[in-house]
Design an enzyme around this catalytic site. Sequence first.
Site, short mmCIF file in Angstrom:
data_model
loop_
_atom_site.label_atom_id
_atom_site.label_comp_id
_atom_site.label_asym_id
_atom_site.label_seq_id
_atom_site.Cartn_x
_atom_site.Cartn_y
_atom_site.Cartn_z
N SER A 136 -1.89 -10.41 -6.40
CA SER A 136 -2.34 -9.29 -7.21
C SER A 136 -1.68 -9.35 -8.57
O SER A 136 -0.59 -9.91 -8.73
CB SER A 136 -1.96 -7.98 -6.51
OG SER A 136 -2.18 -6.85 -7.34
N TYR A 188 3.70 -1.50 -2.06
CA TYR A 188 2.73 -2.58 -2.29
C TYR A 188 3.24 -3.56 -3.33
O TYR A 188 3.22 -4.79 -3.12
CB TYR A 188 1.40 -1.98 -2.72
CG TYR A 188 0.31 -3.01 -2.97
CD1 TYR A 188 -0.40 -3.56 -1.91
CD2 TYR A 188 0.01 -3.43 -4.26
CE1 TYR A 188 -1.39 -4.51 -2.13
CE2 TYR A 188 -0.98 -4.37 -4.49
CZ TYR A 188 -1.68 -4.90 -3.42
OH TYR A 188 -2.66 -5.84 -3.65
#
Length: 332
Positions: free
Chosen positions: A139, A152
């Site tokens: 990501s 996260y």
Amino acid sequence: MSRGIAVVTGGTAGLGRATVRELAKRGWDVAVLARGEDGLEATVAEVEQAGRRALGVPTDVADREAVEQAADRVEAELGPIELWVNCAMVGVFGDFLTTEPADFERAVAVNFFGFVNGTRAALSRMTPRDRGHVIQVGSALAHRGIPLQAAYCGSKFGARGFTESVTAELLHDGSNVKLSTVDMPALNTIQFSWVKSQLPEHPQPVPPIYQPEVGATAIADVADRPRRRTWVGESTVGTILGDRFAGGFLDWFLARTGYSGQLAPDKHDPRMPDNVYTPAPGDHGARGVFSDKAHSWSPQTWAIRHRRAVYATAAGTLAAGVALVAGAAKRR
């Protein structure tokens, strides 16, 4: 003819589901590791409808033994695993200090140790054969942390460092096994409807938002032509480079915009129960509730897919420019 056996963790929903569809379309037989029986059944049916073999294995990727047993079953029923895509995740949204420690640890267990467990299961089978490919779904937030998503972001940072370490080890050993990372932008997936959230309104990915098929296409392209690092979407490129050269400014900017940018006051549909500890019942497909805001195409991703043509065009343009300058200099 089969391209080989692929495993996709978290393959029943969101980006994982889109990736399973894309791999099956390109000729892979696909094993799907996820917790929800409804989603597994539906995903397996889609792969079979595409003319490929499929296997759904109920698995919590945070459980190392369960992942190893799932890999054994895949190889026993389908054959040697050639491609393993680590994509499973769960989410908790909220300030770090007000997030329950158990929720934080569970998210890290899935989002980080799930990748570790999947990578171990894949490499322990691939390295003796000296072939295979592991793709880590990364990501932009593996390079730049944002507020409200500490679990996260921390997991993705950890997965990035872990992957770089293992990559160096494979190179040291002269292994032909490939290890790749594909870093994603904000995607319109179901996760924002079932994350465990403290937010006062419906959570949303930080715009710009892309459809999950954009990311799935990039993953399948890397499976076709392995490369160690791929950034998907203009926003991912901008985030990574921006943090490298203007990290302090991004701290300031995100402190002021990172909260409101993750809220969707226009979304009033009731959210599903969170899936942090137990899977949500039903089959939820690939896309979330932000299709009205999501892009189905990215010029940057198109350029990656067609980089040979892009490089050739750039070289031709550069050569033409040099020729023009040289011609002008001669006429002087």
